[in-house]
Design a protein around this motif. Structure first.
Motif, PDB file in Angstrom:
ATOM      1  N   GLY A   1       0.830  -1.200   0.000  1.00  0.00           N
ATOM      2  CA  GLY A   1       0.000   0.000   0.000  1.00  0.00           C
ATOM      3  C   GLY A   1       0.857   1.239   0.000  1.00  0.00           C
ATOM      4  O   GLY A   1       2.081   1.180   0.011  1.00  0.00           O
TER       5      GLY A   1
ATOM      6  N   ILE B   1       1.907   2.995   4.128  1.00  0.00           N
ATOM      7  CA  ILE B   1       1.803   1.662   4.723  1.00  0.00           C
ATOM      8  C   ILE B   1       2.463   1.558   6.086  1.00  0.00           C
ATOM      9  O   ILE B   1       2.271   0.561   6.805  1.00  0.00           O
ATOM     10  CB  ILE B   1       2.392   0.603   3.754  1.00  0.00           C
TER      11      ILE B   1
ATOM     12  N   SER C   1       0.454   0.443   9.166  1.00  0.00           N
ATOM     13  CA  SER C   1      -0.306  -0.811   9.106  1.00  0.00           C
ATOM     14  C   SER C   1      -0.061  -1.699  10.323  1.00  0.00           C
ATOM     15  O   SER C   1       1.084  -1.906  10.749  1.00  0.00           O
ATOM     16  CB  SER C   1       0.058  -1.586   7.832  1.00  0.00           C
TER      17      SER C   1
ATOM     18  N   THR D   1      -3.840  -2.950  -0.051  1.00  0.00           N
ATOM     19  CA  THR D   1      -4.640  -1.851   0.466  1.00  0.00           C
ATOM     20  C   THR D   1      -4.494  -0.649  -0.448  1.00  0.00           C
ATOM     21  O   THR D   1      -3.920  -0.747  -1.540  1.00  0.00           O
ATOM     22  CB  THR D   1      -4.248  -1.548   1.937  1.00  0.00           C
TER      23      THR D   1
ATOM     24  N   LYS E   1      -6.250  -1.607  -4.706  1.00  0.00           N
ATOM     25  CA  LYS E   1      -7.204  -2.726  -4.673  1.00  0.00           C
ATOM     26  C   LYS E   1      -7.829  -3.022  -6.037  1.00  0.00           C
ATOM     27  O   LYS E   1      -8.022  -4.189  -6.393  1.00  0.00           O
ATOM     28  CB  LYS E   1      -8.297  -2.466  -3.640  1.00  0.00           C
TER      29      LYS E   1
ATOM     30  N   ASN F   1      -8.373  -7.399  -2.022  1.00  0.00           N
ATOM     31  CA  ASN F   1      -7.493  -7.048  -0.904  1.00  0.00           C
ATOM     32  C   ASN F   1      -6.589  -8.208  -0.507  1.00  0.00           C
ATOM     33  O   ASN F   1      -5.798  -8.085   0.418  1.00  0.00           O
ATOM     34  CB  ASN F   1      -8.311  -6.574   0.310  1.00  0.00           C
TER      35      ASN F   1
END
Length: 271
Positions: free
Chosen positions: A9, A12, A15, A62, A66, A87
């Protein structure tokens, strides 16, 4: 040989997925490592080619990737196809990637765990982004009488056009004015860390579910509680979607309750 998994992502660094998955791997004696990987928009194709060469076995996807992940996958699961976004990616025996979506089942798990029944109930979904698309399908499949509220009507219409039962559509402002009619409100509108909160009417014990968590959700959830709404944040959904991705990769559902408790301790320590 240690197998590679991870989440892709941008941004990120925030996360919680490595915390969740690496503990599950240790708990289940799985020789694997889960890493957070920052990949800017437009660079997912190159990243997947590199990770394929490195032998990666599974990935979470993410924002902002996506929808791109769905296009790049060699195979696509039925739910991911319906949602129009992936995802979770799983390496296939042929060496390609299978795209799945665990956001919808993760959301369903949380409302079922909370003993919330939506069949025949009036549900307002606030927002029309990627997460809202998955939740709209989940709520429609469960039989909710759905209203999608979004600042840009055309984005809500795009979601509505792909549902088996067409929901009602309205602007976000009108939707907020009509929340007194809702038995469940699901908020996907992100206010980030601005400190702003959605203005809500009295809840009289009904449920307000914000799929954000931590600082991003705190102002709206605090206001909702003051207005007598029963509140839920998105940590449970985060853990549940991760658990169902883990199941795709390893054929087992890990301990969600322990993972949520660990994540909540981390979030509360930084909120």
């Amino acid at each position: 040989m240690t197998r590679l998994y991870g989440v892709i992502g941008d941004p990120i660094a925030h996360s919680l997925s490595p915390l969740i998955h690496n503990q599950w791997m240790r708990d289940n004696d799985i020789d694997a490592l889960y890493k957070a990987m920052q990949v800017p928009e437009g660079e997912l194709k190159d990243a997947l080619e590199t990770l394929t060469r490195q032998g990666a076995r599974g990935l979470n996807i993410t924002l902002p990737h996506k929808q791109t992940a769905l296009v790049l996958a060699d195979e696509v699961g039925d739910l991911a196809r319906r949602i129009g976004a992936a995802n979770t990616l799983i390496r296939t025996e042929s060496g390609g990637w299978l795209a799945e979506n665990t956001d919808a089942p993760g959301f369903i798990h949380t409302i079922e765990t909370a003993d919330i029944h939506v069949a025949g109930k009036t549900v307002f979904l606030l927002g029309a982004g990627g997460s809202a698309r998955a939740l709209a399908i989940a709520l429609t499949d469960l039989g909710a009488n759905l209203t999608i509220c979004n600042r840009t009507i055309s984005r809500a219409e795009e979601i509505a056009d792909n549902l088996p039962v067409r929901p009602e559509i309205c602007t976000l402002d009108i939707g907020l004015e009509r929340l007194a009619a809702a038995e469940l409100v699901v908020n996907t509108v992100s206010l980030g860390h601005s400190g702003k909160a959605l203005e809500l009417p009295p809840g009289t014990g009904r449920t307000f579910y914000d799929i954000s968590y931590g600082k991003a959700a705190a102002p709206t959830l605090a206001h909702a509680a003051e207005q007598d709404w029963k509140t839920m944040d998105g940590l449970g959904m985060l853990v549940a979607q991760a658990a169902f991705a883990f199941e795709h990769w390893f054929g087992m559902v890990p301990d969600m309750a322990d993972a949520e408790a660990r994540c909540r301790a981390v979030v509360e320590a930084t909120t």
